[in-house]
Design a protein around this motif. Sequence first.
Motif, short mmCIF file in Angstrom:
data_model
loop_
_atom_site.label_atom_id
_atom_site.label_comp_id
_atom_site.label_asym_id
_atom_site.label_seq_id
_atom_site.Cartn_x
_atom_site.Cartn_y
_atom_site.Cartn_z
N TRP A 187 131.18 109.74 75.93
CA TRP A 187 131.37 109.11 77.24
C TRP A 187 131.40 110.19 78.30
CZ3 TRP A 187 131.10 103.95 76.89
CH2 TRP A 187 131.47 103.35 75.68
N SER A 247 126.32 104.42 85.15
CA SER A 247 126.77 103.03 85.18
C SER A 247 126.69 102.52 86.61
CB SER A 247 128.20 102.93 84.66
OG SER A 247 128.57 101.60 84.41
N THR A 276 130.58 95.72 84.28
CA THR A 276 130.59 97.00 83.57
C THR A 276 130.74 96.77 82.07
OG1 THR A 276 131.46 98.21 85.47
CG2 THR A 276 131.83 99.19 83.30
N PHE A 311 129.49 107.43 83.50
CA PHE A 311 129.96 106.65 84.65
C PHE A 311 129.72 107.44 85.93
CE2 PHE A 311 132.35 105.37 80.93
CZ PHE A 311 132.10 104.01 80.92
N VAL A 338 136.27 99.64 80.66
CA VAL A 338 135.82 100.87 80.00
C VAL A 338 136.77 101.26 78.87
CG1 VAL A 338 135.42 103.34 80.32
CG2 VAL A 338 134.60 101.70 82.04
#
Length: 504
Positions: free
Chosen positions: A69, A359, A374, A391, A430
């Motif tokens: 991530w 994102s 999201t 992100f 998230v």
Amino acid sequence: MNQQVRSFLLTAGAFVTFVSSVQAQTYQWTESTEGKEWCQSGLKLRNKPTGTPDISVRDGEKIVTFSGWGVTFNELDWDALCILTREEQDTILARVFAPDGDLHITRGRISMGANDYARSWYSCDEVEGDLELRYFNIDRDKTSIIPFIRAAQKYNPSLGFWVSPWSPPSWMKINGDYPVLSSQYNNMSPKLDYLLYAGADTKTDPDEMKLTGSRDGVFPRQIAENDYFIQDPRYLQAYADMFCRFIDAYSEQNIPIDRVIYQNEAYSYTPYPGCAWTADGSIRFNRDYLAPTLKRLHPEVELYMGTFNTNRRDHVEAVLSDKELQSQISGIGFQWEGREVLPHIRKIHPEWSYMCSESECGWGSFDWKAGEHTFELINHYLGNGCNEYTFWNFILADNGESPWGWKQNALIRVDSNKRTVIYTPEYHAVRHYAGFIAPGTDIVAYKALGDDNKPVLVARTAEGKHIVFAGNFKDTPDRISVKIGDRYLEATVKPHSFNTFAEK
């Protein structure tokens, strides 16, 4: 061995098998609804379903192995964080970056020069004609971006980074300015707007990039006819050299860059820093200049193509059609409308890695609907084979407005007047994924959002345990049913809820 001992061992073995079987059927259910986030309870698998499963998971199946991530380090994010006390900053950074935090961020995205969430436009070398890069520097980054990164590294020293520019230095572009189009938010002359379509009688729209609802249909409506980067070999090589100088300069700051993408959103014709590229120009720069220069000076750095933010599949295929370029790249970054062509491109090019490079950032609503969007985006990108997800702004102040007038969402919102912190619905969306999917986790099955407003994703950890992610975006409760092996995970999930079921 006498019969009594033998009987005892058999009984004990059966008990252990029974306990293991029971444990294998037990899942931890984490549920979030607006105003009541992260509620946890237990759930056991069923031997028989109550209806047709939404999705089935079979042994040996795998879509992709997840690798990390990421978030983007921007000036306005740093400004929002600096509104808070040191203790509040540390709490946020720990929750976002620490291995035992909420989001487990392991990757960072850096803009080479200004992006649309910089305080003002700048580049790493604004000395016109400096093809030797004598005046190249990262002085501006040392005032905010680098301190920001170091603050994050305190909680995860192993962070990795990738870089992409929004705009080259202004003097390297045919319009001599950072934006692509003139606007009330910049000083570019409207007389230069004709360059985008090579003088064709087509009206440009400086507000095309301002998301006020949804951009339906083909995006962009018309593809640029001109490369905004000057296609002179001296300029192309100097720009390739600039990437390597940037990697070197950040390395000196103990910030390792391991991936490069030549351009953020070459198909966004922006009133903020941007650069339009044609398919031929994209191939030329990457194949003949950037790839060879990286191979010579930084062979450890991967070259990805992108970031593709267009659903014009013919154009994406044209960029990727060059055989020599195909052999030089390691992967592709998709974002925004690019999500629509991701499944097709991955099908014809399974040899590359794929990532969500940004994102979507919404329109400053900071509401539950944005969180649902999201949640669905993560479902889509991971379910279609992306092994990395980045992100955009993870923290912004107040209404999240940029210098060019676009209000955007963030995972964390700071009220500058009250000096308070709000973990937004997107943060919780998230966390439902990032809190459970670690690098090395396999994505094994997924169901798209569909008409039932119910996205489902299934992952399998390195230890072989399953995790089910499910959203219900309807106004009524709904039943989730997932077949895992010969058993069934079933639950009634609340309206407008995020749900994670993790095998214990």
